[in-house]
Design a protein around this motif. Structure first.
Motif, PDB file in Angstrom:
ATOM      1  N   VAL A 282       0.831  -1.203   0.000  1.00  0.00           N
ATOM      2  CA  VAL A 282       0.000   0.000   0.000  1.00  0.00           C
ATOM      3  C   VAL A 282       0.867   1.257   0.000  1.00  0.00           C
ATOM      4  CG1 VAL A 282      -1.672   1.344   1.331  1.00  0.00           C
ATOM      5  CG2 VAL A 282      -1.961  -1.138   1.108  1.00  0.00           C
ATOM      6  N   VAL A 283       1.835   1.299   0.887  1.00  0.00           N
ATOM      7  CA  VAL A 283       2.605   2.526   1.105  1.00  0.00           C
ATOM      8  C   VAL A 283       3.659   2.749   0.027  1.00  0.00           C
ATOM      9  CG1 VAL A 283       4.215   3.668   2.684  1.00  0.00           C
ATOM     10  CG2 VAL A 283       2.187   2.508   3.575  1.00  0.00           C
ATOM     11  N   ASN A 284       4.422   1.703  -0.296  1.00  0.00           N
ATOM     12  CA  ASN A 284       5.569   1.879  -1.190  1.00  0.00           C
ATOM     13  C   ASN A 284       5.307   1.475  -2.634  1.00  0.00           C
ATOM     14  OD1 ASN A 284       7.247   2.841   0.920  1.00  0.00           O
ATOM     15  ND2 ASN A 284       7.552   0.724   1.620  1.00  0.00           N
ATOM     16  N   LYS A 285       4.576   0.382  -2.841  1.00  0.00           N
ATOM     17  CA  LYS A 285       4.345  -0.074  -4.210  1.00  0.00           C
ATOM     18  C   LYS A 285       3.230   0.722  -4.882  1.00  0.00           C
ATOM     19  CE  LYS A 285       7.416  -3.392  -3.682  1.00  0.00           C
ATOM     20  NZ  LYS A 285       7.701  -3.402  -2.254  1.00  0.00           N
ATOM     21  N   MET A 286       2.172   1.019  -4.125  1.00  0.00           N
ATOM     22  CA  MET A 286       1.042   1.766  -4.684  1.00  0.00           C
ATOM     23  C   MET A 286       1.090   3.261  -4.348  1.00  0.00           C
ATOM     24  SD  MET A 286      -0.598  -0.513  -6.384  1.00  0.00           S
ATOM     25  CE  MET A 286      -2.236   0.150  -6.700  1.00  0.00           C
ATOM     26  N   LYS A 287       2.125   3.674  -3.619  1.00  0.00           N
ATOM     27  CA  LYS A 287       2.343   5.093  -3.300  1.00  0.00           C
ATOM     28  C   LYS A 287       1.105   5.721  -2.645  1.00  0.00           C
ATOM     29  CE  LYS A 287       6.288   4.651  -5.468  1.00  0.00           C
ATOM     30  NZ  LYS A 287       7.536   4.447  -4.685  1.00  0.00           N
ATOM     31  N   ALA A 288       0.559   5.035  -1.639  1.00  0.00           N
ATOM     32  CA  ALA A 288      -0.682   5.491  -1.007  1.00  0.00           C
ATOM     33  C   ALA A 288      -0.501   5.626   0.502  1.00  0.00           C
ATOM     34  CB  ALA A 288      -1.816   4.520  -1.336  1.00  0.00           C
ATOM     35  N   LYS A 289       0.594   6.255   0.915  1.00  0.00           N
ATOM     36  CA  LYS A 289       0.897   6.338   2.344  1.00  0.00           C
ATOM     37  C   LYS A 289      -0.139   7.144   3.125  1.00  0.00           C
ATOM     38  CE  LYS A 289       4.157  10.230   1.848  1.00  0.00           C
ATOM     39  NZ  LYS A 289       3.382  11.209   2.633  1.00  0.00           N
ATOM     40  N   ASP A 290      -0.912   7.991   2.437  1.00  0.00           N
ATOM     41  CA  ASP A 290      -1.923   8.791   3.124  1.00  0.00           C
ATOM     42  C   ASP A 290      -3.318   8.174   3.053  1.00  0.00           C
ATOM     43  OD1 ASP A 290      -0.067  10.789   3.831  1.00  0.00           O
ATOM     44  OD2 ASP A 290      -0.237  11.701   1.843  1.00  0.00           O
ATOM     45  N   HIS A 291      -3.437   7.021   2.413  1.00  0.00           N
ATOM     46  CA  HIS A 291      -4.730   6.350   2.292  1.00  0.00           C
ATOM     47  C   HIS A 291      -5.051   5.636   3.608  1.00  0.00           C
ATOM     48  CE1 HIS A 291      -7.790   3.478   0.904  1.00  0.00           C
ATOM     49  NE2 HIS A 291      -7.986   4.314  -0.112  1.00  0.00           N
ATOM     50  N   PRO A 292      -6.338   5.550   3.975  1.00  0.00           N
ATOM     51  CA  PRO A 292      -6.705   4.825   5.201  1.00  0.00           C
ATOM     52  C   PRO A 292      -6.169   3.392   5.268  1.00  0.00           C
ATOM     53  CG  PRO A 292      -8.574   6.091   4.418  1.00  0.00           C
ATOM     54  CD  PRO A 292      -7.514   6.227   3.366  1.00  0.00           C
ATOM     55  N   SER A 293      -6.009   2.738   4.125  1.00  0.00           N
ATOM     56  CA  SER A 293      -5.490   1.362   4.126  1.00  0.00           C
ATOM     57  C   SER A 293      -4.056   1.296   4.636  1.00  0.00           C
ATOM     58  CB  SER A 293      -5.570   0.753   2.721  1.00  0.00           C
ATOM     59  OG  SER A 293      -6.913   0.571   2.321  1.00  0.00           O
ATOM     60  N   ALA A 294      -3.336   2.410   4.555  1.00  0.00           N
ATOM     61  CA  ALA A 294      -1.962   2.441   5.064  1.00  0.00           C
ATOM     62  C   ALA A 294      -1.925   2.339   6.582  1.00  0.00           C
ATOM     63  CB  ALA A 294      -1.261   3.726   4.609  1.00  0.00           C
ATOM     64  N   LYS A 295      -3.028   2.604   7.231  1.00  0.00           N
ATOM     65  CA  LYS A 295      -3.099   2.536   8.693  1.00  0.00           C
ATOM     66  C   LYS A 295      -3.578   1.172   9.189  1.00  0.00           C
ATOM     67  CE  LYS A 295      -4.004   7.510   9.255  1.00  0.00           C
ATOM     68  NZ  LYS A 295      -3.846   7.848   7.827  1.00  0.00           N
ATOM     69  N   ALA A 296      -3.973   0.303   8.272  1.00  0.00           N
ATOM     70  CA  ALA A 296      -4.457  -1.021   8.677  1.00  0.00           C
ATOM     71  C   ALA A 296      -3.336  -1.840   9.309  1.00  0.00           C
ATOM     72  CB  ALA A 296      -5.025  -1.756   7.464  1.00  0.00           C
ATOM     73  N   LYS A 297      -3.653  -2.568  10.353  1.00  0.00           N
ATOM     74  CA  LYS A 297      -2.715  -3.456  11.018  1.00  0.00           C
ATOM     75  C   LYS A 297      -3.015  -4.893  10.585  1.00  0.00           C
ATOM     76  CE  LYS A 297      -0.985  -0.052  13.432  1.00  0.00           C
ATOM     77  NZ  LYS A 297       0.377   0.474  13.142  1.00  0.00           N
ATOM     78  N   PHE A 298      -2.104  -5.470   9.837  1.00  0.00           N
ATOM     79  CA  PHE A 298      -2.315  -6.812   9.313  1.00  0.00           C
ATOM     80  C   PHE A 298      -1.712  -7.841  10.260  1.00  0.00           C
ATOM     81  CE2 PHE A 298      -2.390  -3.982   5.636  1.00  0.00           C
ATOM     82  CZ  PHE A 298      -3.608  -4.335   5.082  1.00  0.00           C
ATOM     83  N   LYS A 299      -2.541  -8.771  10.678  1.00  0.00           N
ATOM     84  CA  LYS A 299      -2.119  -9.785  11.647  1.00  0.00           C
ATOM     85  C   LYS A 299      -1.429 -10.968  10.967  1.00  0.00           C
ATOM     86  CE  LYS A 299      -3.992 -12.273  15.657  1.00  0.00           C
ATOM     87  NZ  LYS A 299      -5.235 -12.572  16.422  1.00  0.00           N
ATOM     88  N   LEU A 300      -1.813 -11.269   9.726  1.00  0.00           N
ATOM     89  CA  LEU A 300      -1.307 -12.450   9.025  1.00  0.00           C
ATOM     90  C   LEU A 300       0.189 -12.337   8.740  1.00  0.00           C
ATOM     91  CD1 LEU A 300      -1.837 -15.148   7.522  1.00  0.00           C
ATOM     92  CD2 LEU A 300      -2.302 -13.759   5.474  1.00  0.00           C
ATOM     93  N   GLY A 301       0.976 -13.250   9.264  1.00  0.00           N
ATOM     94  CA  GLY A 301       2.394 -13.295   8.948  1.00  0.00           C
ATOM     95  C   GLY A 301       2.607 -13.517   7.460  1.00  0.00           C
ATOM     96  N   ASP A 302       3.638 -12.865   6.916  1.00  0.00           N
ATOM     97  CA  ASP A 302       3.862 -12.978   5.478  1.00  0.00           C
ATOM     98  C   ASP A 302       4.173 -14.412   5.049  1.00  0.00           C
ATOM     99  OD1 ASP A 302       3.436 -10.282   5.221  1.00  0.00           O
ATOM    100  OD2 ASP A 302       5.556  -9.743   5.093  1.00  0.00           O
ATOM    101  N   ILE A 303       4.908 -15.146   5.867  1.00  0.00           N
ATOM    102  CA  ILE A 303       5.188 -16.558   5.597  1.00  0.00           C
ATOM    103  C   ILE A 303       4.737 -17.357   6.809  1.00  0.00           C
ATOM    104  CG2 ILE A 303       6.905 -18.288   4.977  1.00  0.00           C
ATOM    105  CD1 ILE A 303       6.758 -16.135   2.905  1.00  0.00           C
TER     106      ILE A 303
END
Length: 458
Positions: A282-303
């Motif tokens: 969200v923040v770096n690839k889609m350049k949306a650091k100010d979007h509400p989705s940038a504030k979401a806390k993701f619980k799922l481990g990447d691996i």
């Protein structure tokens, strides 16, 4: 006989002997045609619907969805195929969706079965309602969300006797089925260790702009503002940490080692890495650091790495990897006392046949051990979803129903493969604890015989 001669002569005798242990088929009179319904006509449902409408032995009698656009697209597919218009449920004249409309669909007269292709959390209640209505179920993965869901689905099937099949298409992948032939022919010797997983960059699936015309990667919305899977699937990555999508990896592995048919899972544990990928997207690839989705806390481990132990001594490792950049792979590995196959490098090594300490290309082995189903139906499966696998999984459900035969991926497979998710969540939450795996068969695994894909029927 030398192993080279064994390979050269093929394995018909060995497979024929194995087929004799496949268990008796039901003797009820077969049917030539089915009236099927579908609950959930979204992106996935439409892929499965395509396989239904191109069959001459299936009438799509009813469709249900709460999204008017998806319902209309599904109707257009039926019309384009030249088939009768099905009854529709889920959307009223004003375009409003009714989440309970599936119950009305299940009252539609003359249904021989229903396909469920809705968001994960709806699978268990919908399947239970269908079985209680005596409507056989073909359910998309997963079978449930909580561990109690899985017991409830199992008890509903047991109490009603209504057929239930998990529509796990990877069990029908061409190389996977060739390896099944090789396992049954003894080419790998005694199996010792297996691996699989779901390693698929889903970042563009979990986020979009909310525009139905651009369902993948068009933005960073999810939840109520997202569309399709971004509307419901991403929330699981926010709320849950575990092996969220186990059946693609575990299904073939379970068939290889005869889970519930002379073998069973005994223990499970899981580990999860830190969660960074979705936020970075969200923040770096889609350049949306100010979007509400940038504030979401993701619980799922990447691996997420899950290990299962089996009654007969095999170990199985699964990996869930959907939040980082990577090419698609299910990461299969089948290893025994005489060699191994790995799908990532499409390679195989069989002691006594392969050059010492060298990989061979898998192609000539796949050609020699190509499953009878693929030999018979490859042309019919041309163009079907997921490289033809969707043709075969629908074909299996339809043909088993027509024959009044046991489901090739049955209720015990469905609940055990899917229950890996809540058990993995529990393991991680309890400090990566090793847990006892429930015996959903309650001892029947000791006497049940393998039946999956022993011939060219389903």
């Amino acid at each position: 006989m030398q192993r080279r001669e064994f390979l050269r002569n093929g394995s018909a005798a060995a497979l024929g002997a194995a087929a004799l242990s496949g268990g008796a088929r039901a003797a009820a009179a077969p049917r030539s045609r089915l009236r099927l319904a579908m609950i959930g006509t979204g992106m996935r449902g439409q892929v499965l619907l395509r396989e239904l409408v191109r069959r001459d032995d299936v009438e799509v009698a009813a469709l249900c969805d709460i999204e008017a656009l998806m319902l209309q697209r599904a109707l257009a597919m039926v019309e384009k195929a030249g088939k009768p218009r099905p009854a529709t449920f889920g959307v009223d004249a004003a375009g409003r969706g009714d989440p309970m409309a599936y119950l009305k669909l299940l009252e539609h007269p003359g249904l021989d079965g229903v396909i469920i292709a809705t968001p994960w959390e709806l699978h268990a209640p919908m399947a239970i309602a269908a079985m209680q209505a005596k409507v056989p179920v073909g359910c998309e993965v997963v079978a449930g969300v909580t561990l109690q869901d899985h017991w409830d689905v199992l008890r509903a099937q047991q109490s009603t006797g209504t057929p239930y099949m998990l529509l796990e298409n990877v069990c029908y992948r061409r190389d996977v089925m060739a390896v099944l032939q090789m396992v049954r022919a003894g080419l790998f010797g005694e199996l010792v260790h297996l691996q699989g997983g779901y390693q698929h960059d889903l970042r563009a699936v979990k986020f979009n702009s909310g525009d139905p015309a651009k369902p993948y990667g068009s933005g960073v919305e999810f939840g109520a503002k997202g569309w399709s899977e971004a509307r419901w699937r991403t929330e699981h990555s926010v709320q849950r940490n575990g092996e969220l999508y186990p059946s693609h990896g575990i299904g073939p592995c379970a068939m290889y080692v005869n889970i519930h048919r002379g073998n069973r899972f005994t223990h499970i544990n899981s580990f999860a890495s830190k969660a960074r990928g979705l936020h970075d997207y969200v923040v770096n690839k889609m350049k949306a650091k100010d979007h509400p989705s940038a504030k979401a806390k993701f619980k799922l481990g990447d691996i997420v790495t899950t290990t299962l132990a089996c009654e007969n001594g095999e170990t199985i490792v699964l990996q869930h990897d959907t939040s980082l950049p990577r090419p698609y792979s299910l990461g299969f590995r089948v290893q025994g006392t005489d060699g191994l196959w790995m799908d990532l490098n499409r390679s195989i090594h069989i002691e006594g046949i392969s050059p010492p300490h060298q990989w061979e290309d898998f192609k000539r082995y796949q050609d020699r051990f190509d499953h009878p189903l693929w030999k018979k139906y490859a042309a019919a499966a041309e163009g079907a979803g997921h490289g033809g696998m969707d043709y075969f999984v629908i074909h299996a459900f339809v043909e088993a129903l027509k024959a009044n035969a046991p489901m090739p991926i049955d209720i015990y497979d469905a609940v055990a493969w899917s229950a890996i998710t809540p058990l993995s969540e529990q393991s991680i939450a309890e400090g990566f604890k090793t847990l006892a795996f429930p015996d959903f068969t309650e001892g029947q695994w000791k006497t049940r015989k393998p039946i999956f894909a022993f011939d060219d029927r389903y």
